[in-house]
Design a protein around this motif. Sequence first.
Motif, PDB file in Angstrom:
ATOM      1  N   ALA A   8       8.502   2.938  32.309  1.00  0.00           N
ATOM      2  CA  ALA A   8       7.190   3.458  32.688  1.00  0.00           C
ATOM      3  C   ALA A   8       7.219   4.235  33.997  1.00  0.00           C
ATOM      4  N   SER A   9       8.275   4.060  34.781  1.00  0.00           N
ATOM      5  CA  SER A   9       8.314   4.616  36.126  1.00  0.00           C
ATOM      6  C   SER A   9       8.939   6.004  36.155  1.00  0.00           C
ATOM      7  N   ASP A  10       8.841   6.629  37.322  1.00  0.00           N
ATOM      8  CA  ASP A  10       9.450   7.945  37.511  1.00  0.00           C
ATOM      9  C   ASP A  10      10.973   7.880  37.497  1.00  0.00           C
ATOM     10  N   ALA A  11      11.538   6.679  37.629  1.00  0.00           N
ATOM     11  CA  ALA A  11      12.991   6.544  37.536  1.00  0.00           C
ATOM     12  C   ALA A  11      13.492   6.957  36.156  1.00  0.00           C
ATOM     13  N   ALA A  12      12.602   6.906  35.156  1.00  0.00           N
ATOM     14  CA  ALA A  12      12.951   7.303  33.790  1.00  0.00           C
ATOM     15  C   ALA A  12      12.270   8.603  33.397  1.00  0.00           C
ATOM     16  N   ALA A  13      12.040   9.472  34.383  1.00  0.00           N
ATOM     17  CA  ALA A  13      11.251  10.687  34.155  1.00  0.00           C
ATOM     18  C   ALA A  13      11.841  11.606  33.096  1.00  0.00           C
ATOM     19  N   TYR A  14      13.151  11.534  32.859  1.00  0.00           N
ATOM     20  CA  TYR A  14      13.767  12.400  31.861  1.00  0.00           C
ATOM     21  C   TYR A  14      14.179  11.618  30.608  1.00  0.00           C
ATOM     22  N   ILE A  15      13.644  10.424  30.451  1.00  0.00           N
ATOM     23  CA  ILE A  15      13.973   9.594  29.284  1.00  0.00           C
ATOM     24  C   ILE A  15      12.765   9.553  28.359  1.00  0.00           C
ATOM     25  N   SER A  16      12.924  10.049  27.155  1.00  0.00           N
ATOM     26  CA  SER A  16      11.876  10.002  26.146  1.00  0.00           C
ATOM     27  C   SER A  16      12.529   9.995  24.773  1.00  0.00           C
ATOM     28  N   HIS A  49      -4.313   8.807  23.775  1.00  0.00           N
ATOM     29  CA  HIS A  49      -3.640  10.097  23.870  1.00  0.00           C
ATOM     30  C   HIS A  49      -4.259  11.021  24.914  1.00  0.00           C
ATOM     31  N   ALA A  50      -5.566  11.173  24.901  1.00  0.00           N
ATOM     32  CA  ALA A  50      -6.202  12.118  25.819  1.00  0.00           C
ATOM     33  C   ALA A  50      -5.992  11.705  27.273  1.00  0.00           C
ATOM     34  N   HIS A  51      -6.183  10.408  27.558  1.00  0.00           N
ATOM     35  CA  HIS A  51      -5.944   9.898  28.906  1.00  0.00           C
ATOM     36  C   HIS A  51      -4.512  10.169  29.341  1.00  0.00           C
ATOM     37  N   LEU A  52      -3.568   9.795  28.489  1.00  0.00           N
ATOM     38  CA  LEU A  52      -2.155   9.912  28.846  1.00  0.00           C
ATOM     39  C   LEU A  52      -1.741  11.370  29.005  1.00  0.00           C
ATOM     40  N   ARG A  53      -2.292  12.228  28.196  1.00  0.00           N
ATOM     41  CA  ARG A  53      -1.949  13.657  28.298  1.00  0.00           C
ATOM     42  C   ARG A  53      -2.392  14.211  29.648  1.00  0.00           C
ATOM     43  N   ARG A  54      -3.593  13.844  30.082  1.00  0.00           N
ATOM     44  CA  ARG A  54      -4.075  14.314  31.388  1.00  0.00           C
ATOM     45  C   ARG A  54      -3.214  13.773  32.528  1.00  0.00           C
ATOM     46  N   ALA A  55      -2.771  12.531  32.385  1.00  0.00           N
ATOM     47  CA  ALA A  55      -2.009  11.892  33.459  1.00  0.00           C
ATOM     48  C   ALA A  55      -0.515  12.169  33.378  1.00  0.00           C
ATOM     49  N   ARG A  56      -0.094  12.862  32.317  1.00  0.00           N
ATOM     50  CA  ARG A  56       1.349  13.027  32.041  1.00  0.00           C
ATOM     51  C   ARG A  56       2.010  11.647  32.087  1.00  0.00           C
ATOM     52  N   GLY A  57       1.481  10.778  31.229  1.00  0.00           N
ATOM     53  CA  GLY A  57       1.837   9.362  31.258  1.00  0.00           C
ATOM     54  C   GLY A  57       2.952   8.968  30.323  1.00  0.00           C
ATOM     55  N   SER A  58       2.996   7.672  30.059  1.00  0.00           N
ATOM     56  CA  SER A  58       4.129   7.090  29.337  1.00  0.00           C
ATOM     57  C   SER A  58       3.655   5.998  28.394  1.00  0.00           C
ATOM     58  N   ILE A  59       4.289   5.943  27.223  1.00  0.00           N
ATOM     59  CA  ILE A  59       4.072   4.853  26.262  1.00  0.00           C
ATOM     60  C   ILE A  59       5.370   4.081  26.110  1.00  0.00           C
ATOM     61  N   VAL A  60       5.255   2.764  26.155  1.00  0.00           N
ATOM     62  CA  VAL A  60       6.404   1.892  25.891  1.00  0.00           C
ATOM     63  C   VAL A  60       6.063   1.030  24.681  1.00  0.00           C
ATOM     64  N   MET A  61       6.802   1.219  23.609  1.00  0.00           N
ATOM     65  CA  MET A  61       6.661   0.378  22.427  1.00  0.00           C
ATOM     66  C   MET A  61       7.560  -0.848  22.578  1.00  0.00           C
ATOM     67  N   ILE A  62       7.044  -2.017  22.221  1.00  0.00           N
ATOM     68  CA  ILE A  62       7.875  -3.221  22.240  1.00  0.00           C
ATOM     69  C   ILE A  62       8.367  -3.469  20.824  1.00  0.00           C
ATOM     70  N   TRP A 116       4.427  14.818  21.311  1.00  0.00           N
ATOM     71  CA  TRP A 116       3.561  14.732  22.479  1.00  0.00           C
ATOM     72  C   TRP A 116       4.248  15.178  23.769  1.00  0.00           C
ATOM     73  N   ALA A 117       5.474  15.665  23.648  1.00  0.00           N
ATOM     74  CA  ALA A 117       6.166  16.217  24.816  1.00  0.00           C
ATOM     75  C   ALA A 117       5.556  17.582  25.143  1.00  0.00           C
ATOM     76  N   PRO A 118       5.609  18.010  26.405  1.00  0.00           N
ATOM     77  CA  PRO A 118       6.226  17.309  27.541  1.00  0.00           C
ATOM     78  C   PRO A 118       5.263  16.434  28.324  1.00  0.00           C
ATOM     79  N   GLU A 119       3.994  16.371  27.872  1.00  0.00           N
ATOM     80  CA  GLU A 119       3.005  15.656  28.683  1.00  0.00           C
ATOM     81  C   GLU A 119       3.185  14.134  28.649  1.00  0.00           C
TER      82      GLU A 119
END
Length: 249
Positions: A213-221, A112-125, A158-161
């Motif tokens: 995971a990419s910026d192509a899905a920047a508004y998908i959460s 969580h902390a890493h991803l929050r700083r990076a404004r990252g993405s989680i993909v659940m399978i 965890w939005a919007p980070e």
Amino acid sequence: MELDGKVAVVTGGTRGVGAGIARSLAAAGAQVVVCARHPPRVPVPGTEFIPLDVRDGDAVHRALSALPRLDVLVNNAGGAPHRPLARADTGHHLRVLELNLLAPLTVSLAAHAHLRRARGSIVMIGSVSGSRPSPGTAAYGAAKAGLEHLARSMAVEWAPEIRVNTLVVGMVRTDRSALHYGDADGIAAVSRTVPLGRLAEPADVGAAALFLASDAAAYISGASLLVHGGGERPAFLEAATAAPADKEP
């Protein structure tokens, strides 16, 4: 859909679907860390392996804390043997739930902390087993249903980070397909039940994971993307005796 300079972790990324995801992320420019209990028999090009049991919370926190950064987390590790409910004890079913639901939560919390700083993405399978009856793997199906709900809740908390999404995966052809579908004839027969006429390849799942995971899905959460070749042809269509409406009787 480029991930140049990004760091990605793929749990269970040493074989099958996980290896397909790792290859796709690496090909897009990411520095990919794959983790599993055992090293890959064939290393995935462009990836780094770290030994990790995702059910061990302390080990997970140590491993992820040691990373310099983290932009993408793919919670792929999971699975369960075919076993009817009444033929296994509660302990077996709890272990299935632990691996397929609690472990992704554990890894996500550690990241969580890493991803929050990076404004990252989680993909659940996830799995289609989480949205339809799953005789023989009922606890697994229940875990995957819970995983999809967990992802939607995470996406809000965890939005919007951090963006969080789920791939709802159908049948995939891997080196272990024979354990589920039998020999080549069995796999061919199962493939005919899929509208697109084949099982998915790990690369198909990898391409979908790369998109989320990419910026192509920047508004998908909070979304669930079906990767199942169109689903399953309803059994009643084969059982029905009435002629289809668009054909002569």
